[in-house]
Design a protein around this motif. Sequence first.
Motif, short mmCIF file in Angstrom:
data_model
loop_
_atom_site.label_atom_id
_atom_site.label_comp_id
_atom_site.label_asym_id
_atom_site.label_seq_id
_atom_site.Cartn_x
_atom_site.Cartn_y
_atom_site.Cartn_z
N ILE A 27 21.38 7.06 56.20
CA ILE A 27 21.05 7.75 55.10
C ILE A 27 22.22 8.23 54.30
O ILE A 27 23.14 8.89 54.85
N ARG A 28 22.20 8.29 53.07
CA ARG A 28 23.18 9.02 52.21
C ARG A 28 22.63 10.34 51.74
O ARG A 28 21.72 10.52 51.43
N ALA A 29 23.57 11.28 52.25
CA ALA A 29 23.17 12.66 52.15
C ALA A 29 23.29 13.26 50.58
O ALA A 29 24.23 14.01 50.38
N TYR A 30 22.74 12.75 49.58
CA TYR A 30 22.74 12.93 48.22
C TYR A 30 22.67 14.53 48.05
O TYR A 30 23.37 15.20 47.25
N CYS A 31 21.65 15.04 48.70
CA CYS A 31 21.31 16.31 48.54
C CYS A 31 22.52 17.25 48.73
O CYS A 31 23.06 18.24 48.18
N LEU A 32 23.14 17.00 50.20
CA LEU A 32 24.17 17.72 50.87
C LEU A 32 25.42 17.62 49.87
O LEU A 32 26.15 18.59 49.66
N GLU A 33 25.67 16.48 49.12
CA GLU A 33 26.79 16.06 48.39
C GLU A 33 26.81 17.24 47.32
O GLU A 33 27.88 17.74 46.74
N LYS A 34 25.59 17.09 46.67
CA LYS A 34 25.36 17.78 45.42
C LYS A 34 25.51 19.44 45.67
O LYS A 34 26.17 20.06 45.09
N GLU A 35 24.94 19.86 46.79
CA GLU A 35 25.00 21.40 47.17
C GLU A 35 26.67 21.55 47.42
O GLU A 35 27.04 22.74 47.09
N LEU A 36 27.43 20.88 48.08
CA LEU A 36 28.89 20.94 48.23
C LEU A 36 29.56 20.77 47.09
O LEU A 36 30.66 21.43 46.88
N GLY A 37 29.27 20.21 45.90
CA GLY A 37 29.74 19.78 44.93
C GLY A 37 31.05 18.99 45.14
O GLY A 37 32.11 19.06 44.58
N THR A 38 30.94 17.93 46.06
CA THR A 38 32.07 17.21 46.39
C THR A 38 31.82 15.61 45.86
O THR A 38 30.67 15.34 45.66
N PRO A 39 33.11 15.29 45.61
CA PRO A 39 33.38 13.86 44.96
C PRO A 39 33.12 12.75 46.05
O PRO A 39 32.86 11.67 46.10
N ALA A 40 33.02 13.32 47.53
CA ALA A 40 32.93 12.51 48.68
C ALA A 40 31.54 12.08 48.88
O ALA A 40 30.65 12.62 48.28
N LYS A 41 31.48 10.67 49.34
CA LYS A 41 29.98 10.18 49.68
C LYS A 41 29.81 10.43 51.07
O LYS A 41 30.80 10.18 51.85
N MET A 193 26.24 -0.37 55.91
CA MET A 193 27.13 -0.09 54.78
C MET A 193 27.85 -1.33 54.16
O MET A 193 27.77 -1.18 52.88
N GLU A 194 27.88 -2.40 54.88
CA GLU A 194 28.30 -3.72 54.20
C GLU A 194 27.42 -4.11 53.14
O GLU A 194 27.69 -4.65 51.96
N MET A 195 26.13 -3.65 53.31
CA MET A 195 25.15 -4.19 52.67
C MET A 195 25.39 -3.55 50.96
O MET A 195 24.99 -3.84 50.17
N TYR A 196 25.87 -2.17 51.23
CA TYR A 196 26.33 -1.27 49.87
C TYR A 196 27.70 -1.31 49.27
O TYR A 196 28.11 -0.64 48.78
N ASP A 197 28.23 -2.45 50.16
CA ASP A 197 29.94 -2.59 49.79
C ASP A 197 30.62 -1.22 50.27
O ASP A 197 31.38 -0.86 49.42
N GLU A 198 30.38 -0.69 51.24
CA GLU A 198 30.68 0.46 51.53
C GLU A 198 31.54 0.30 53.05
O GLU A 198 31.23 -0.45 53.66
N TYR A 199 32.47 1.20 53.20
CA TYR A 199 33.38 1.19 54.33
C TYR A 199 33.84 2.57 54.46
O TYR A 199 34.43 3.15 53.54
N PRO A 200 33.62 3.32 55.80
CA PRO A 200 33.96 4.63 55.84
C PRO A 200 35.48 4.96 55.92
O PRO A 200 36.31 4.20 56.60
N ASP A 201 35.94 5.91 55.37
CA ASP A 201 37.38 6.30 55.38
C ASP A 201 37.48 7.45 56.47
O ASP A 201 38.43 7.47 57.15
N ILE A 202 36.48 7.95 56.79
CA ILE A 202 36.27 8.97 58.09
C ILE A 202 34.99 8.70 58.85
O ILE A 202 33.99 8.49 58.27
N VAL A 203 34.99 8.65 60.02
CA VAL A 203 34.02 8.48 60.98
C VAL A 203 33.93 9.76 61.91
O VAL A 203 35.07 9.77 62.74
N ILE A 204 32.86 10.51 62.05
CA ILE A 204 32.98 11.80 62.78
C ILE A 204 31.63 11.57 63.65
O ILE A 204 30.60 11.42 63.18
N GLY A 205 31.98 12.29 64.86
CA GLY A 205 30.88 12.21 65.96
C GLY A 205 31.04 13.65 66.86
O GLY A 205 32.31 13.95 67.15
N CYS A 206 29.98 14.08 67.33
CA CYS A 206 30.16 15.04 68.18
C CYS A 206 30.52 14.50 69.57
O CYS A 206 30.12 13.17 69.77
N ALA A 207 31.26 15.18 70.51
CA ALA A 207 31.55 14.64 71.82
C ALA A 207 31.12 15.44 72.74
O ALA A 207 31.83 16.62 73.08
#
Length: 396
Positions: A27-41, A193-207
């Motif tokens: 899922i792309r977090a469009y609403c979170l991106e907007k709330e934060l005002g970030t250029p990040a996807k 992600m490949e279907m959208y021509d995307e590749y992550p610059d950062i991958v984050i997970g809880c551990a």
Amino acid sequence: MDNTTRYIDIPQGIIDFYKMCRPSPLIRAYCLEKELGTPAKIYYKFEGNNTSGSHKLNSAIPQVYFAKEQGITGLTTETGAGQWGTALSMACAYYHMPLTVYMVRTSYEQKPYRKNIIETFGAKIIPSPSDTTNAGRAILEKFPGTGGSLGCAISEAVETAVTTPNTRYVLGSVLNHVLLHQSVVGIEAKAAMEMYDEYPDIVIGCAGGGSNLGGLIAPFMKDKIDGKRDTQFIAVEPASCPSLTRGKYAYDFGDTGRMTPLVKMYTLGCEFLPSANHAGGLRYHGMSAIISKLHADGYLDARAVEQTRVFDSAVKFARCEGLLPAPESAHAIHVAVEEALKCKETGEEKTILFGLTGTGYFDMSAYDSYLKGTMTDYIPTDEDLEKSFSQLPKVQ
Ligand SMILES: Cc1ncc(COP(=O)(O)O)c(C=O)c1O
């Protein structure tokens, strides 16, 4: 499993089950991106869509499937937050396999309905430490009134397995085969992600024990090791149980009762009893050997976060994305938000991917204490850690 086979096919019997809940959504977090005002996807891979509510089902199903194939007639396990116990009881119901679950007492008391769902799926559940095993009785004698830990519950489950005929203990994290099962998460995420021509610059997970993180990063980490990409990987752990950020890279037992084989991993010491942090699934003294090695070799960064800051981000996320995250998953959300805010400052349009491992519908007492303002943070002192490091096994 061996060290040379790169891919292991998923048996048809497991694929038939996976069809009920996989592929999980990216899922792309469009609403979170907007709330934060970030250029990040910001993208997240959501594993809470199945009835058990988390990524743990990805490993529960193959483990019960192979136990059944082997002719095993009973299983035991431990559960922290309750997600693994729920997933395994669901898998055992599907394959008609008896199961006993030792649940860390603190979580058992924080989440009474976990018991009901695990029993509904037909498994037996016992709060740990208990007086049903030698390990449990010894821990209760040494630490009267303790709320338990994953390490204690593992000792009890292992002891019950070895003393019951044709019964095996199964673990829902830490071990290499569990990370292998979870690699379905990363493989699907990469394909989507490949279907959208995307590749992550950062991958984050809880551990916690490292299974969701290991699975999510697997295919992206291969590209990094092959020198094709320079992705940043971040493991997020609770400040109350900071194995990667403050632990020692040493041989240690996987359980408090010292029954398991030794594993070289980042550890707080197998006798470390974490405080009653609400992210029960992250209260483990050690870490997967694979994740530990990647961190030791500089491929994977780690951050520790206090739970009040984690819940700030969980609530922010719930309000804009409409999804109630598990406290464990919210650790990853928190660092995704931090990274997205850094992008806001620098103007960088980075692509961030994080693992949203599960839903928090059984964690309402945690949300309640956050919303009432009674949640506190506990960070172990250096003296606390030194005390448990001094108990590490001496290995030549
Ligand atoms: C929802 C959720 N996320 C993450 C974890 C952490 O486990 P692991 O590090 O093995 O992914 C747990 C463990 O119980 C969990 O329940």
